[in-house]
Design a protein around this motif. Structure first.
Motif, PDB file in Angstrom:
ATOM      1  N   TYR A 128       8.277   9.538   1.243  1.00 35.93           N
ATOM      2  CA  TYR A 128       9.294   9.519   2.411  1.00 35.93           C
ATOM      3  C   TYR A 128       9.123   8.134   3.289  1.00 35.93           C
ATOM      4  N   ARG A 129       7.957   7.695   3.376  1.00 32.18           N
ATOM      5  CA  ARG A 129       8.034   6.465   4.075  1.00 32.18           C
ATOM      6  C   ARG A 129       8.666   5.280   3.346  1.00 32.18           C
ATOM      7  N   ILE A 130       8.805   5.417   2.208  1.00 31.96           N
ATOM      8  CA  ILE A 130       9.177   4.090   1.534  1.00 31.96           C
ATOM      9  C   ILE A 130      10.893   4.504   1.418  1.00 31.96           C
ATOM     10  N   GLY A 131      11.396   5.669   1.517  1.00 32.30           N
ATOM     11  CA  GLY A 131      12.645   5.945   1.693  1.00 32.30           C
ATOM     12  C   GLY A 131      13.313   5.632   3.150  1.00 32.30           C
ATOM     13  N   MET A 132      12.182   5.706   4.144  1.00 34.23           N
ATOM     14  CA  MET A 132      12.707   5.365   5.477  1.00 34.23           C
ATOM     15  C   MET A 132      12.764   3.728   5.691  1.00 34.23           C
ATOM     16  N   ILE A 133      11.757   3.060   4.866  1.00 33.75           N
ATOM     17  CA  ILE A 133      11.598   1.571   4.919  1.00 33.75           C
ATOM     18  C   ILE A 133      12.903   1.066   4.170  1.00 33.75           C
ATOM     19  N   TYR A 134      13.448   1.616   3.153  1.00 31.95           N
ATOM     20  CA  TYR A 134      15.005   1.165   2.786  1.00 31.95           C
ATOM     21  C   TYR A 134      16.035   1.644   3.384  1.00 31.95           C
ATOM     22  N   PHE A 135      15.854   2.844   3.860  1.00 27.30           N
ATOM     23  CA  PHE A 135      17.151   3.156   4.672  1.00 27.30           C
ATOM     24  C   PHE A 135      17.399   2.328   6.128  1.00 27.30           C
ATOM     25  N   SER A 136      16.101   1.712   6.504  1.00 25.50           N
ATOM     26  CA  SER A 136      16.175   1.177   7.855  1.00 25.50           C
ATOM     27  C   SER A 136      16.143  -0.441   7.408  1.00 25.50           C
ATOM     28  N   GLY A 137      15.894  -0.889   6.392  1.00 24.71           N
ATOM     29  CA  GLY A 137      15.502  -2.202   6.185  1.00 24.71           C
ATOM     30  C   GLY A 137      14.257  -2.787   6.899  1.00 24.71           C
ATOM     31  N   GLU A 138      13.124  -2.117   6.822  1.00 22.11           N
ATOM     32  CA  GLU A 138      11.910  -2.448   7.336  1.00 22.11           C
ATOM     33  C   GLU A 138      10.990  -3.400   6.333  1.00 22.11           C
ATOM     34  N   LEU A 139       9.811  -3.642   6.995  1.00 20.44           N
ATOM     35  CA  LEU A 139       8.619  -4.479   6.381  1.00 20.44           C
ATOM     36  C   LEU A 139       9.210  -5.487   5.361  1.00 20.44           C
ATOM     37  N   GLY A 140      10.310  -6.249   5.666  1.00 21.35           N
ATOM     38  CA  GLY A 140      10.701  -7.234   5.057  1.00 21.35           C
ATOM     39  C   GLY A 140      11.542  -6.851   3.895  1.00 21.35           C
ATOM     40  N   GLN A 141      12.222  -5.624   3.502  1.00 16.60           N
ATOM     41  CA  GLN A 141      12.877  -4.976   2.459  1.00 16.60           C
ATOM     42  C   GLN A 141      14.185  -4.919   3.028  1.00 16.60           C
ATOM     43  N   GLN A 142      15.200  -5.428   1.961  1.00 15.80           N
ATOM     44  CA  GLN A 142      16.542  -5.182   2.226  1.00 15.80           C
ATOM     45  C   GLN A 142      17.032  -3.819   2.226  1.00 15.80           C
ATOM     46  N   LYS A 154      18.460   3.005  -2.858  1.00 19.63           N
ATOM     47  CA  LYS A 154      17.039   3.350  -3.024  1.00 19.63           C
ATOM     48  C   LYS A 154      16.401   4.325  -2.116  1.00 19.63           C
ATOM     49  N   ALA A 155      16.777   4.253  -0.806  1.00 16.91           N
ATOM     50  CA  ALA A 155      16.332   5.248   0.157  1.00 16.91           C
ATOM     51  C   ALA A 155      16.491   6.515  -0.350  1.00 16.91           C
ATOM     52  N   LEU A 156      17.732   7.044  -0.769  1.00 11.86           N
ATOM     53  CA  LEU A 156      18.129   8.284  -1.510  1.00 11.86           C
ATOM     54  C   LEU A 156      17.068   8.757  -2.457  1.00 11.86           C
ATOM     55  N   GLU A 157      16.988   7.750  -3.285  1.00 13.32           N
ATOM     56  CA  GLU A 157      16.118   8.042  -4.551  1.00 13.32           C
ATOM     57  C   GLU A 157      14.634   8.315  -4.075  1.00 13.32           C
ATOM     58  N   TRP A 158      14.142   7.832  -3.066  1.00 20.29           N
ATOM     59  CA  TRP A 158      12.896   8.040  -2.839  1.00 20.29           C
ATOM     60  C   TRP A 158      12.720   9.628  -1.929  1.00 20.29           C
ATOM     61  N   PHE A 159      14.052   9.591  -1.020  1.00 16.84           N
ATOM     62  CA  PHE A 159      14.278  10.923  -0.367  1.00 16.84           C
ATOM     63  C   PHE A 159      14.053  12.214  -1.277  1.00 16.84           C
ATOM     64  N   LEU A 160      14.980  11.829  -2.456  1.00 18.07           N
ATOM     65  CA  LEU A 160      14.797  12.904  -3.425  1.00 18.07           C
ATOM     66  C   LEU A 160      13.555  13.169  -4.030  1.00 18.07           C
ATOM     67  N   TYR A 201       0.965  -1.169   0.084  1.00 21.35           N
ATOM     68  CA  TYR A 201      -0.118  -0.003  -0.119  1.00 21.35           C
ATOM     69  C   TYR A 201       0.840   1.343  -0.055  1.00 21.35           C
ATOM     70  N   TYR A 202       1.646   1.310   0.720  1.00 23.01           N
ATOM     71  CA  TYR A 202       2.745   2.442   0.664  1.00 23.01           C
ATOM     72  C   TYR A 202       3.526   2.667  -0.678  1.00 23.01           C
ATOM     73  N   SER A 203       3.540   1.537  -1.510  1.00 25.86           N
ATOM     74  CA  SER A 203       4.349   1.474  -2.523  1.00 25.86           C
ATOM     75  C   SER A 203       3.292   2.077  -3.710  1.00 25.86           C
ATOM     76  N   ARG A 204       2.029   1.803  -3.442  1.00 25.95           N
ATOM     77  CA  ARG A 204       0.835   2.124  -4.448  1.00 25.95           C
ATOM     78  C   ARG A 204       0.751   3.747  -4.208  1.00 25.95           C
ATOM     79  N   SER A 205       0.799   4.282  -2.982  1.00 24.38           N
ATOM     80  CA  SER A 205       0.577   5.472  -2.529  1.00 24.38           C
ATOM     81  C   SER A 205       1.567   6.298  -3.186  1.00 24.38           C
ATOM     82  N   ALA A 206       2.935   5.952  -2.996  1.00 26.16           N
ATOM     83  CA  ALA A 206       4.069   6.656  -3.609  1.00 26.16           C
ATOM     84  C   ALA A 206       4.092   6.681  -4.864  1.00 26.16           C
TER      85      ALA A 206
END
Length: 280
Positions: free
Chosen positions: A177-191, A196-202, A163-168
């Motif tokens: 921003y949330r997707i960026g933080m997920i990749y930055f911290s390795g949350e919700l089953g994502q490596q 990728k985090a920087l890409e979404w922050f941008l 759902y976060y991805s669809r919204s983004a």
């Protein structure tokens, strides 16, 4: 308000496209519901709240979902000191039942937060899903949060990320921003993936998201997902500072204290002003 009065009002407020608005006024007078809503929203823009409420109420009684939604907004925003969360809730519910997608999203918000009604996470989930199915990005983000935190449903990391991805993808800045933080911290089953985090922050920063902008500076300062570059870090910290971020201002000051005494003095003054603004 009569035709001539409305014409005079348009001139007094120097409203452009006078002929167009006069045509809409005539259509509203004849019962055109969309014209009624349009005139009401024009009154809203210029603070004519009594006229606005009167027109939106008139169209709402004809079961016009857009009028119900806009009238709900007016009650929720307490325009003209007529605030009523419960009245807003009832109007959103009526509009949602008629298929208005933004009303569905607002109704879900009110169920989730207990505004104008009791908290009901299951109903919130239900209406957010309906709104998301109709393409409301904010509802998709809310569903991501609910599945992540287990609100009204069991925790489901896969669903939350989906759902976060669809919204983004629908350009919702908080989701980016949330997707960026997920990749930055390795949350919700994502490596964990700094690039990728920087890409979404941008992407979020392009929509002036202050925390995303700060995080880009942080990535450049410490070399996360990018070559370390203090000048670029300072560039993004400056942007975050202009958006009101206190910590970013401290970062810029710290940089100039080591490189440019004159600039450091300017940023020290900015820090004092920003700090005062925050705590006033």
């Amino acid at each position: 308000m009569e035709h001539n009065q409305f014409k005079t009002w348009l001139k007094q407020h120097e409203i452009e496209h006078e002929e167009k608005w006069l045509e809409r006024f005539e259509s509203a007078f004849k019962g055109d519901e969309q014209a009624i809503v349009n005139i009401a929203l024009l009154y809203k823009e210029y603070g004519q709240y009594d006229e606005m409420y009167d027109l939106l109420d008139k169209a709402s009684k004809r079961q016009n979902s857009e009028a119900m939604y806009e009238l709900g907004n007016c009650y929720f925003e307490d325009l003209g000191e007529k605030g009523s969360e419960h009245q807003a809730f009832l109007l959103y519910k009526s509009a949602a039942q008629l298929g208005h997608r933004d009303a569905m999203n607002n109704l879900a918000d009110m169920y989730l937060n207990g505004e104008g009604t009791t908290v009901d996470e299951q109903q919130a989930l239900r209406w957010f899903k309906k709104a998301a199915q109709l393409g409301v990005a904010e509802a998709m983000f809310a569903l991501g949060m609910m599945y992540e935190q287990g609100l009204g449903t069991e925790c489901d990391e896969s669903q939350a990320f989906a759902y976060y991805s669809r919204s983004a993808e629908q350009q919702d800045v908080e989701a980016m921003y949330r997707i960026g933080m997920i990749y930055f911290s390795g949350e919700l089953g994502q490596q964990q993936d700094n690039e990728k985090a920087l890409e979404w922050f941008l992407k979020a920063s392009e929509q002036f998201h202050v925390d995303a902008t700060f995080n880009i500076g942080y990535c450049y300062e410490y070399g996360y997902g990018v070559t370390q570059d203090n000048e670029k870090a300072t560039h993004y910290y400056k942007k975050a500072s202009l958006l009101g971020d206190l910590e970013a201002t401290k970062k810029v000051l710290s940089y100039y204290e080591m490189t440019d005494a004159a600039e450091a003095s300017k940023w020290r003054e900015k820090l004092i002003v920003l700090n005062n603004d925050i705590y006033e």
